[in-house]
Design an enzyme around this catalytic site. Sequence first.
Site, PDB file in Angstrom:
ATOM      1  CG  ASP A  29      -2.085   0.967   1.101  1.00  0.00           C
ATOM      2  OD1 ASP A  29      -3.232   0.505   0.974  1.00  0.00           O
ATOM      3  OD2 ASP A  29      -1.833   2.196   1.131  1.00  0.00           O
ATOM      4  CG  ASN A  85     -12.120  -0.752   3.730  1.00  0.00           C
ATOM      5  OD1 ASN A  85     -12.503  -1.208   4.795  1.00  0.00           O
ATOM      6  ND2 ASN A  85     -10.956  -0.124   3.593  1.00  0.00           N
ATOM      7  N   GLY A  91     -16.127   2.529   3.285  1.00  0.00           N
ATOM      8  CA  GLY A  91     -14.894   3.308   3.157  1.00  0.00           C
ATOM      9  C   GLY A  91     -14.030   2.899   1.980  1.00  0.00           C
ATOM     10  CD  GLN A  92     -14.644  -0.710  -3.029  1.00  0.00           C
ATOM     11  OE1 GLN A  92     -15.793  -1.023  -2.717  1.00  0.00           O
ATOM     12  NE2 GLN A  92     -14.008  -1.259  -4.049  1.00  0.00           N
ATOM     13  CB  SER A  93     -10.784   5.285  -1.383  1.00  0.00           C
ATOM     14  OG  SER A  93      -9.626   4.514  -1.186  1.00  0.00           O
ATOM     15  CG  HIS A  98      -8.468  -3.233  -2.631  1.00  0.00           C
ATOM     16  ND1 HIS A  98      -9.366  -2.491  -3.376  1.00  0.00           N
ATOM     17  CD2 HIS A  98      -8.286  -2.539  -1.479  1.00  0.00           C
ATOM     18  CE1 HIS A  98      -9.698  -1.401  -2.715  1.00  0.00           C
ATOM     19  NE2 HIS A  98      -9.067  -1.408  -1.547  1.00  0.00           N
ATOM     20  CG  HIS A 100      -7.039  -2.993   2.975  1.00  0.00           C
ATOM     21  ND1 HIS A 100      -6.289  -1.848   2.867  1.00  0.00           N
ATOM     22  CD2 HIS A 100      -8.206  -2.740   2.334  1.00  0.00           C
ATOM     23  CE1 HIS A 100      -6.977  -0.931   2.198  1.00  0.00           C
ATOM     24  NE2 HIS A 100      -8.149  -1.445   1.866  1.00  0.00           N
TER      25      HIS A 100
HETATM   26  P1  5GP Z   1      -9.740   1.282   0.006  1.00  0.00           P
HETATM   27  O1  5GP Z   1      -9.883   2.623   0.683  1.00  0.00           O
HETATM   28  O2  5GP Z   1     -10.385   1.305  -1.365  1.00  0.00           O
HETATM   29  O3  5GP Z   1     -10.181   0.109   0.836  1.00  0.00           O
HETATM   30  O4  5GP Z   1      -8.195   1.046  -0.180  1.00  0.00           O
HETATM   31  C1  5GP Z   1      -7.448   1.647  -1.186  1.00  0.00           C
HETATM   32  C2  5GP Z   1      -6.002   1.608  -0.760  1.00  0.00           C
HETATM   33  O5  5GP Z   1      -5.224   1.841  -1.910  1.00  0.00           O
HETATM   34  C3  5GP Z   1      -5.616   2.661   0.272  1.00  0.00           C
HETATM   35  O6  5GP Z   1      -5.101   2.029   1.437  1.00  0.00           O
HETATM   36  C4  5GP Z   1      -4.573   3.516  -0.447  1.00  0.00           C
HETATM   37  O7  5GP Z   1      -3.516   3.903   0.404  1.00  0.00           O
HETATM   38  C5  5GP Z   1      -4.093   2.587  -1.542  1.00  0.00           C
HETATM   39  N1  5GP Z   1      -3.655   3.246  -2.763  1.00  0.00           N
HETATM   40  C6  5GP Z   1      -4.312   4.274  -3.393  1.00  0.00           C
HETATM   41  N2  5GP Z   1      -3.636   4.611  -4.503  1.00  0.00           N
HETATM   42  C7  5GP Z   1      -2.557   3.786  -4.568  1.00  0.00           C
HETATM   43  C8  5GP Z   1      -1.490   3.671  -5.508  1.00  0.00           C
HETATM   44  O8  5GP Z   1      -1.401   4.380  -6.529  1.00  0.00           O
HETATM   45  N3  5GP Z   1      -0.544   2.718  -5.257  1.00  0.00           N
HETATM   46  C9  5GP Z   1      -0.621   1.905  -4.154  1.00  0.00           C
HETATM   47  N4  5GP Z   1       0.369   0.994  -3.993  1.00  0.00           N
HETATM   48  N5  5GP Z   1      -1.616   1.995  -3.252  1.00  0.00           N
HETATM   49  C10 5GP Z   1      -2.574   2.925  -3.459  1.00  0.00           C
END
Ligand code: 5GP
Length: 112
Positions: A29, A85, A91-93, A98, A100
């Site tokens: 991450d 997420n 809280g999925q961004s 994926h 974690h």
């Molecule tokens: P989410 O919030 O969708 O569950 O998790 C997305 C994750 O992707 C976050 O923990 C964020 O730090 C990570 N992330 C976002 N953009 C990038 C990227 O360009 N490269 C990597 N390695 N991680 C990313």
Amino acid sequence: MSCLFCKIVDGSIPSTAVYQDEFCYAFADLNPKAPVHVLVAPREHIGSLEETGEGDRALLGHLMWAAARIARDKGLAKGYRVVVNTGQDGGQSVDHLHVHLLGGRQLTWPPG
Ligand code: 5GP
Ligand code: ZN
């Protein structure tokens, strides 16, 4: 193709690979929330857990298996957490499924 994690999976955006096979790509991450913070993504684009169906059962199991394998490889013998997420409230961004994998410190519960 505009999906960030599809670009990471196909190598057009660089990442630090941790594990990979036919079905998934795992990478560090960018903004780690624990000493070990790895994302395990299917190679195939699936938007979220909410978009999975009957045909994805084996793939979902594979992602969990991969997370456990990485945890063992990283020496997380004291424990770790796997999180998916999902959607806005979850809280999925990044809209590419994926898992974690978080470890290397005492994690608190419940999450925020
Ligand atoms: P989410 O919030 O969708 O569950 O998790 C997305 C994750 O992707 C976050 O923990 C964020 O730090 C990570 N992330 C976002 N953009 C990038 C990227 O360009 N490269 C990597 N390695 N991680 C990313
Ligand atoms: Zn994608």
